[in-house]
Design a protein around this motif. Structure first.
Motif, PDB file in Angstrom:
ATOM      1  N   GLY A  63       0.746  -1.289  -0.052  1.00 53.06           N
ATOM      2  CA  GLY A  63      -0.246  -0.143  -0.011  1.00 53.06           C
ATOM      3  C   GLY A  63       0.857   1.229   0.021  1.00 53.06           C
ATOM      4  N   LYS A  64       2.084   1.371  -0.470  1.00 52.87           N
ATOM      5  CA  LYS A  64       3.128   2.304  -0.332  1.00 52.87           C
ATOM      6  C   LYS A  64       3.542   2.720  -1.907  1.00 52.87           C
ATOM      7  CE  LYS A  64       6.632   3.545   2.702  1.00 52.87           C
ATOM      8  NZ  LYS A  64       7.825   3.056   3.608  1.00 52.87           N
ATOM      9  N   ILE A  65       3.800   3.513  -1.970  1.00 55.62           N
ATOM     10  CA  ILE A  65       4.316   4.242  -3.435  1.00 55.62           C
ATOM     11  C   ILE A  65       5.516   3.772  -3.501  1.00 55.62           C
ATOM     12  CG2 ILE A  65       4.910   6.238  -4.679  1.00 55.62           C
ATOM     13  CD1 ILE A  65       2.663   7.605  -3.024  1.00 55.62           C
ATOM     14  N   SER A  66       5.954   3.281  -4.765  1.00 56.16           N
ATOM     15  CA  SER A  66       7.380   2.512  -5.097  1.00 56.16           C
ATOM     16  C   SER A  66       8.150   3.404  -5.723  1.00 56.16           C
ATOM     17  CB  SER A  66       6.992   1.489  -5.949  1.00 56.16           C
ATOM     18  OG  SER A  66       6.601   0.304  -5.128  1.00 56.16           O
ATOM     19  N   LEU A  67       7.821   4.738  -6.308  1.00 57.10           N
ATOM     20  CA  LEU A  67       8.572   5.663  -6.855  1.00 57.10           C
ATOM     21  C   LEU A  67       9.820   6.292  -5.719  1.00 57.10           C
ATOM     22  CD1 LEU A  67       5.471   6.437  -8.313  1.00 57.10           C
ATOM     23  CD2 LEU A  67       7.082   7.360  -9.759  1.00 57.10           C
ATOM     24  N   PRO A  68      10.623   6.740  -6.415  1.00 51.93           N
ATOM     25  CA  PRO A  68      11.929   7.224  -5.521  1.00 51.93           C
ATOM     26  C   PRO A  68      11.232   8.671  -5.287  1.00 51.93           C
ATOM     27  CG  PRO A  68      12.633   6.476  -7.981  1.00 51.93           C
ATOM     28  CD  PRO A  68      11.044   6.354  -7.858  1.00 51.93           C
ATOM     29  N   ASN A  69      10.536   9.237  -5.710  1.00 53.50           N
ATOM     30  CA  ASN A  69      10.027  10.663  -5.160  1.00 53.50           C
ATOM     31  C   ASN A  69       8.517  10.604  -5.369  1.00 53.50           C
ATOM     32  OD1 ASN A  69       9.297  12.920  -4.558  1.00 53.50           O
ATOM     33  ND2 ASN A  69      10.111  14.112  -6.402  1.00 53.50           N
ATOM     34  N   PRO A  70       8.041   9.845  -4.121  1.00 57.39           N
ATOM     35  CA  PRO A  70       6.616   9.671  -4.098  1.00 57.39           C
ATOM     36  C   PRO A  70       5.742  11.105  -4.098  1.00 57.39           C
ATOM     37  CG  PRO A  70       7.876   9.513  -1.924  1.00 57.39           C
ATOM     38  CD  PRO A  70       8.637   9.792  -2.810  1.00 57.39           C
TER      39      PRO A  70
END
Length: 107
Positions: A63-70
């Motif tokens: 349920g978390k954002i995987s992008l380096p810059n969320p």
DNA sequence: ATAATGACTGGGG
DNA sequence: ACCCCAGCCATTA
């Protein structure tokens, strides 16, 4: 340039209703790849701005954002009403997409 | 055709 | 709960 598989991913992501999110593995599963989560991430990574694909509605299984810059993705999701906890996680029980079959009631 | 890549995932420490 | 490791897949070089 759109490869068939990637195109399928985009189409599936397009089906995610506003205000809900799906995990990479979930998308992959719906597409018929039991372990193709990474491929989904690959497809989204290859996505260019203005593609019209709601890529922001896809997060990891935690349920978390995987992008380096969320930052940007988080802002977009909050705009749609998604709520993040103190650790930047989304409650999938509540905002998780049920699947392509769960929502199909457009007149 | 082979090797490397990456916005993943589940299990183990 | 958090960090690390090995397995998996389609696309790229």
């Amino acid at each position: 340039m759109a490869k068939r598989q990637f195109d399928a991913v985009y189409a599936m992501v397009q089906r995610i209703p506003e205000g809900e999110v799906a995990s990479y593995g979930q998308i992959a599963l719906f597409l018929g790849w039991p372990n193709g989560a990474r491929t989904v991430g690959w497809a989204l990574r290859a996505l260019t701005s203005g593609s019209g694909v709601p890529w922001h509605r896809v997060v990891n299984a935690q349920g978390k954002i995987s992008l380096p810059n969320p930052t940007r993705q988080r802002a977009l999701l909050e705009t749609e009403g998604i709520v993040f906890d103190e650790k930047g996680r989304i409650d999938l029980r509540r905002f998780g997409w049920r699947g392509p079959d769960a929502v199909d009631l457009e007149p």
